[in-house]
Enzyme design. Sequence first.
Site, PDB file in Angstrom:
ATOM      1  N   GLY A 156       2.269 -11.608   3.497  1.00 49.76           N
ATOM      2  CA  GLY A 156       2.404 -11.860   2.068  1.00 49.76           C
ATOM      3  C   GLY A 156       3.856 -12.103   1.724  1.00 49.76           C
ATOM      4  N   SER A 177      -3.180 -10.768  10.167  1.00 47.25           N
ATOM      5  CA  SER A 177      -3.889  -9.885   9.246  1.00 47.25           C
ATOM      6  C   SER A 177      -5.318 -10.390   9.185  1.00 47.25           C
ATOM      7  CB  SER A 177      -3.252  -9.853   7.852  1.00 47.25           C
ATOM      8  OG  SER A 177      -3.443 -11.085   7.178  1.00 47.25           O
ATOM      9  N   THR A 237       7.449   0.211   6.434  1.00 46.69           N
ATOM     10  CA  THR A 237       8.003   0.391   5.098  1.00 46.69           C
ATOM     11  C   THR A 237       6.944   0.101   4.045  1.00 46.69           C
ATOM     12  OG1 THR A 237       8.794  -1.903   5.096  1.00 46.69           O
ATOM     13  CG2 THR A 237      10.348  -0.215   5.818  1.00 46.69           C
ATOM     14  N   ARG A 239       2.904   1.482   3.722  1.00 43.18           N
ATOM     15  CA  ARG A 239       2.225   2.709   3.326  1.00 43.18           C
ATOM     16  C   ARG A 239       1.919   3.516   4.580  1.00 43.18           C
ATOM     17  NH1 ARG A 239       4.079   1.323  -0.602  1.00 43.18           N
ATOM     18  NH2 ARG A 239       3.217   1.109  -2.721  1.00 43.18           N
ATOM     19  N   GLU A 268       4.936  13.413   0.744  1.00 43.75           N
ATOM     20  CA  GLU A 268       6.298  13.167   0.268  1.00 43.75           C
ATOM     21  C   GLU A 268       6.617  14.100  -0.886  1.00 43.75           C
ATOM     22  OE1 GLU A 268       7.092   9.044  -0.520  1.00 43.75           O
ATOM     23  OE2 GLU A 268       6.293   8.380   1.404  1.00 43.75           O
ATOM     24  N   HIS A 287      11.668   7.249   1.808  1.00 39.77           N
ATOM     25  CA  HIS A 287      11.012   6.289   0.918  1.00 39.77           C
ATOM     26  C   HIS A 287      12.035   5.637  -0.021  1.00 39.77           C
ATOM     27  CE1 HIS A 287       6.813   5.280  -0.885  1.00 39.77           C
ATOM     28  NE2 HIS A 287       7.580   4.221  -0.798  1.00 39.77           N
TER      29      HIS A 287
END
Length: 320
Positions: A156, A177, A237, A239, A268, A287
């Site tokens: 994407g 993908s 980076t 999920r 987190e 994050h």
Amino acid sequence: MTKLRCAVLDDYQNVALTMADWAPVMGGVEIRPFHQHFDQEDDLVHAIEDCEIVVIMRERTPFGASLFARLPQLKLLVTTGMRNASVDLVAAKMQEVAVCGTGTLPEPPTELTWALILGLARNLAQENHAFHTHGPWQNTIGRDLHGKRLGLLGLGKLGALTARVGAAFGMEITAWSQNLTRERADEVGVGLASTKEELLETSDFVSIHLVLSDRTRGMIGNAELQRMRRSAYLINTSRAQIVDQAALVEALQNNWIAGAGLDVFDMEPLPGDHPLRSLPNVLATPHLGYVTEENYRLYYREIVEDIVSYLAGSPIRRIA
């Protein structure tokens, strides 16, 4: 006139009120920034139960059904970004809470992806530590990027930006993908792997750029990690839940892969005793992918716009 109350959660850096002009809402809204993270739902409810508006920063504080049910005063929830998997949109609708979002910039997470790739390839964490502690001088041997294969899971907007940088380094780029087409791969100028397994088996660096969904949750597990080269690195980076976290720890402990660059975690903040914190082949950041000045200014400016529009009776950028 009684003002509405607005809680701004998880303002870790204490910058929410300086990153945008809040004057358009100050006349009718009392802004309450919270700089600490609430680990316990009871503490959070006690702090914000009288607020009609709540602003959240990405997935730092999940909003599930139980939390919505305990906040009957809540009428508007604003999240940064236009997608937030930690918000129960069905529960929001049942509680008649409007959920609105903001824009987000694609460059910050892409740049951090490359910080992690470069840090892993050139052993920056180890060498920097040795430098500051008077350790051995020039103790490691780095990996070249030029001529290596970068495998992208997802092509994407973020995947395409990552590919562009990889090409500048002279890397061979392939992508895969579930819905990726030859036309899209050709448009970006990258190779198309026929299967996920092919991409994992042939890549020197594997970087994840997928949206979390039922299809992608746990996509990289024990079997997939064992297909990767022992000299390969995994960068996430996107999920954390796209990768089985227990399998990742096992892979890193047993050197199934050379290492991992991580910016996202299933919990987190990550507990201090979590094994990822002590593994020497992990380069990790807390994050930070979206945490830049330009992104924050965009977030908070559009948060103010969302609140203004809600007060006018016509919420904008609605997610639910």
